[in-house]
Design a protein around this motif. Structure first.
Motif, PDB file in Angstrom:
ATOM      1  N   HIS A 109       0.886  -1.236   0.093  1.00 32.19           N
ATOM      2  CA  HIS A 109      -0.010  -0.061   0.184  1.00 32.19           C
ATOM      3  C   HIS A 109       0.807   1.299   0.100  1.00 32.19           C
ATOM      4  O   HIS A 109       0.505   2.075  -1.000  1.00 32.19           O
ATOM      5  CB  HIS A 109      -0.924   0.025   1.224  1.00 32.19           C
ATOM      6  N   GLY A 110       1.855   1.549   1.081  1.00 32.96           N
ATOM      7  CA  GLY A 110       2.545   2.529   1.128  1.00 32.96           C
ATOM      8  C   GLY A 110       4.077   2.366   0.669  1.00 32.96           C
ATOM      9  O   GLY A 110       4.437   1.130   0.868  1.00 32.96           O
TER      10      GLY A 110
ATOM     11  N   ASN B 297      -2.719  -2.998   9.041  1.00 34.82           N
ATOM     12  CA  ASN B 297      -2.824  -2.654   7.937  1.00 34.82           C
ATOM     13  C   ASN B 297      -2.037  -1.299   7.727  1.00 34.82           C
ATOM     14  O   ASN B 297      -2.505  -0.152   8.088  1.00 34.82           O
ATOM     15  CB  ASN B 297      -4.158  -2.249   7.432  1.00 34.82           C
ATOM     16  N   PRO B 298      -0.667  -1.264   7.800  1.00 35.90           N
ATOM     17  CA  PRO B 298       0.070   0.013   7.403  1.00 35.90           C
ATOM     18  C   PRO B 298      -0.115   0.424   5.908  1.00 35.90           C
ATOM     19  O   PRO B 298       0.609  -0.052   5.087  1.00 35.90           O
ATOM     20  CB  PRO B 298       1.688  -0.681   7.593  1.00 35.90           C
ATOM     21  N   VAL B 299      -0.858   1.321   6.232  1.00 38.05           N
ATOM     22  CA  VAL B 299      -1.309   2.008   4.885  1.00 38.05           C
ATOM     23  C   VAL B 299      -0.640   3.123   4.232  1.00 38.05           C
ATOM     24  O   VAL B 299      -0.388   3.483   3.015  1.00 38.05           O
ATOM     25  CB  VAL B 299      -2.926   2.343   4.881  1.00 38.05           C
ATOM     26  N   ASN B 300       0.434   3.671   5.113  1.00 32.98           N
ATOM     27  CA  ASN B 300       1.216   4.596   4.721  1.00 32.98           C
ATOM     28  C   ASN B 300       2.382   4.665   5.428  1.00 32.98           C
ATOM     29  O   ASN B 300       2.549   4.591   6.606  1.00 32.98           O
ATOM     30  CB  ASN B 300       0.548   6.028   4.692  1.00 32.98           C
ATOM     31  N   VAL B 301       3.496   5.369   4.686  1.00 32.40           N
ATOM     32  CA  VAL B 301       4.643   5.354   5.401  1.00 32.40           C
ATOM     33  C   VAL B 301       5.652   6.379   4.994  1.00 32.40           C
ATOM     34  O   VAL B 301       5.482   7.111   3.794  1.00 32.40           O
ATOM     35  CB  VAL B 301       5.721   3.813   4.991  1.00 32.40           C
ATOM     36  N   SER B 302       6.519   6.832   6.012  1.00 31.70           N
ATOM     37  CA  SER B 302       7.641   7.925   5.913  1.00 31.70           C
ATOM     38  C   SER B 302       8.860   7.479   6.411  1.00 31.70           C
ATOM     39  O   SER B 302       8.695   6.877   7.372  1.00 31.70           O
ATOM     40  CB  SER B 302       7.179   9.364   6.210  1.00 31.70           C
ATOM     41  N   TYR B 303       9.960   7.701   5.606  1.00 27.73           N
ATOM     42  CA  TYR B 303      11.083   7.106   5.798  1.00 27.73           C
ATOM     43  C   TYR B 303      12.116   8.302   5.910  1.00 27.73           C
ATOM     44  O   TYR B 303      12.109   8.983   4.920  1.00 27.73           O
ATOM     45  CB  TYR B 303      11.739   6.277   4.976  1.00 27.73           C
ATOM     46  N   ASP B 304      12.934   8.589   7.020  1.00 30.22           N
ATOM     47  CA  ASP B 304      14.213   9.382   7.080  1.00 30.22           C
ATOM     48  C   ASP B 304      15.268   8.820   7.273  1.00 30.22           C
ATOM     49  O   ASP B 304      15.646   8.128   8.011  1.00 30.22           O
ATOM     50  CB  ASP B 304      13.816  10.116   8.374  1.00 30.22           C
TER      51      ASP B 304
ATOM     52  N   SER C 285      -4.361   7.450   8.478  1.00 32.74           N
ATOM     53  CA  SER C 285      -4.435   7.127   7.232  1.00 32.74           C
ATOM     54  C   SER C 285      -2.709   7.582   6.378  1.00 32.74           C
ATOM     55  O   SER C 285      -3.010   6.857   5.118  1.00 32.74           O
ATOM     56  CB  SER C 285      -5.624   7.934   6.635  1.00 32.74           C
ATOM     57  N   ALA C 286      -2.357   8.597   6.763  1.00 37.34           N
ATOM     58  CA  ALA C 286      -1.031   9.026   6.206  1.00 37.34           C
ATOM     59  C   ALA C 286      -0.227   9.721   6.933  1.00 37.34           C
ATOM     60  O   ALA C 286      -0.319  10.099   7.962  1.00 37.34           O
ATOM     61  CB  ALA C 286      -1.315   9.866   4.954  1.00 37.34           C
ATOM     62  N   VAL C 287       0.955   9.664   6.855  1.00 32.25           N
ATOM     63  CA  VAL C 287       2.127  10.389   7.447  1.00 32.25           C
ATOM     64  C   VAL C 287       3.107  10.980   6.521  1.00 32.25           C
ATOM     65  O   VAL C 287       3.512  10.551   5.362  1.00 32.25           O
ATOM     66  CB  VAL C 287       2.918   9.386   8.567  1.00 32.25           C
ATOM     67  N   TYR C 288       3.678  12.297   7.051  1.00 31.73           N
ATOM     68  CA  TYR C 288       4.551  12.852   6.280  1.00 31.73           C
ATOM     69  C   TYR C 288       5.622  13.500   7.533  1.00 31.73           C
ATOM     70  O   TYR C 288       5.198  14.266   8.051  1.00 31.73           O
ATOM     71  CB  TYR C 288       3.925  13.934   5.333  1.00 31.73           C
ATOM     72  N   TYR C 289       6.871  13.131   7.015  1.00 33.34           N
ATOM     73  CA  TYR C 289       7.995  13.792   8.069  1.00 33.34           C
ATOM     74  C   TYR C 289       8.800  14.731   7.250  1.00 33.34           C
ATOM     75  O   TYR C 289       9.036  14.986   6.335  1.00 33.34           O
ATOM     76  CB  TYR C 289       8.919  12.694   8.170  1.00 33.34           C
ATOM     77  N   TYR C 290       8.799  15.789   8.233  1.00 34.06           N
ATOM     78  CA  TYR C 290       9.539  16.788   7.710  1.00 34.06           C
ATOM     79  C   TYR C 290      10.383  17.704   8.454  1.00 34.06           C
ATOM     80  O   TYR C 290      10.068  17.681   9.790  1.00 34.06           O
ATOM     81  CB  TYR C 290       8.345  18.269   7.296  1.00 34.06           C
TER      82      TYR C 290
END
Length: 341
Positions: A223-224, A284-291, A334-339
């Motif tokens: 999914h993500g 259900n890991p639907v979204n991912v952000s990686y640093d 539902s979603a993640v975003y790392y900044y």
């Protein structure tokens, strides 16, 4: 995901983001740079956006105009986050986030938006002024055929203007730009599709095929996805009806491994790391952000416990059934975003 990476140190978190204790209380430790901005944005199917300040441990919830949100991007240039609204079937952008108070629930005013022309939007990927939305509505009305669409918008000061729609012969969900190439998960499969020079090569409404498609061994249903520093992370939701069989895969030196895999070929499991099992809280890991700088994976987990935001450290060095370093309840995540900057 974020585009500016700084040196990484250790941060002691407070109660906004918590450790992996069963009752979600206590302190967690998070590698980041305490002198820099480090935010994790998370969307929910209730329409809100939650921002976790990883340096101060403050958590702020933004109540948007949307009733159902999936997909988010933060733009540091105009201090705005843009969400994919499933309720309004449009892109919505909210500006001036830093000017607002923190640590409390806030209502935010819609700044600009697109027309309501999406059908079933799932994820967003950004390349300069171009905002691409993956829409998994059935295009031809035949469930037996696989298809999906990418809506390409241009962001202006007055709104998001739909430039064109690209239809593909596979089901879509998560998307990510790697340079100018669009990487897209092939929903209901273990496959990853690559569309080279996506924005420049697809300027009109058209049906196109992926430049290359590969299988990711070990994944049941992806999914993500997120890419940073030469590493690709992809999630596996397994059985969508189960809340405990999820996982994520980490592929280091991804560019060379992808190049060495022929179109239709497979990146083997021994070239990856897989994190899954009962300790992970992954269903259900639907979204991912990686640093890459901190080697942290952030997950929007939809099923387990009704929704969670999870984080795993040493993502590229250790496989197995490990506990998340951060385990925070977020209903309908539902979603993640790392900044960071």
């Amino acid at each position: 995901m974020k585009k500016i990476i700084k040196p990484i140190f250790m941060l002691l978190l407070g109660t906004a983001l918590v450790s992996c204790s069963d009752d979600d209380d206590g302190l967690g430790e998070m590698p980041t740079n305490t002198s820099e901005t480090a935010y994790l944005y998370a969307t929910s199917h209730n329409g809100s956006v939650t921002r976790y300040d990883l340096n101060s441990s403050e958590m702020t919830t933004y109540e948007t105009s949307s009733d159902d949100t999936e997909g988010i991007y933060y733009d540091g240039n105009d201090d705005s986050f843009t969400i994919v609204s499933r309720s309004s079937t449009s892109l919505e952008s909210y500006a001036g986030i830093e000017m607002l108070d923190t640590g409390i629930d806030l209502n935010v005013d819609l700044d600009i938006s697109s027309d309501s022309e999406l059908e079933s939007p799932r994820d967003i990927a950004v390349n300069g002024m171009f905002y691409v939305v993956a829409d998994n509505a059935d295009v031809d009305g035949d469930d037996s055929t696989a298809d999906g669409r990418f809506f390409i918008y241009t962001k202006t000061s007055s709104g998001f203007q739909l430039r064109n729609v690209v239809t593909v012969d596979f089901k879509v969900w998560g998307i990510e730009f790697v340079g100018d190439d669009l990487y897209a998960v092939v929903d209901t499969t273990n496959k990853l599709a690559i569309l080279d020079d996506f924005v420049a090569m697809n300027t009109t409404d058209a049906e196109v095929s992926a430049t290359k498609t590969v299988e990711i061994e070990g994944i049941i249903r992806t999914h993500g996805l997120d890419y940073d520093g030469g590493t690709m992370v992809m999630t596996d939701i397994g059985d969508a009806g189960s809340d405990d069989d999820g996982a994520f895969h980490v592929i280091t030196n991804f560019d060379s491994k992808l190049s060495a895999t022929m179109d239709g070929g497979m990146i083997e499991l021994n070239d990856q790391m897989r994190v899954g099992g009962n300790n992970t809280n992954l269903g259900n890991p639907v979204n991912v952000s990686y640093d890459a700088a901190s080697d942290m994976v952030f997950i929007a987990e939809l099923a387990n416990g009704g929704g969670k935001v999870l984080a795993f450290d040493e993502a590229s060095t250790a496989s197995g059934n490990k506990s998340p370093q951060i385990n925070n309840t977020l209903s309908g995540a539902s979603a993640v975003y790392y900044y960071t900057e």
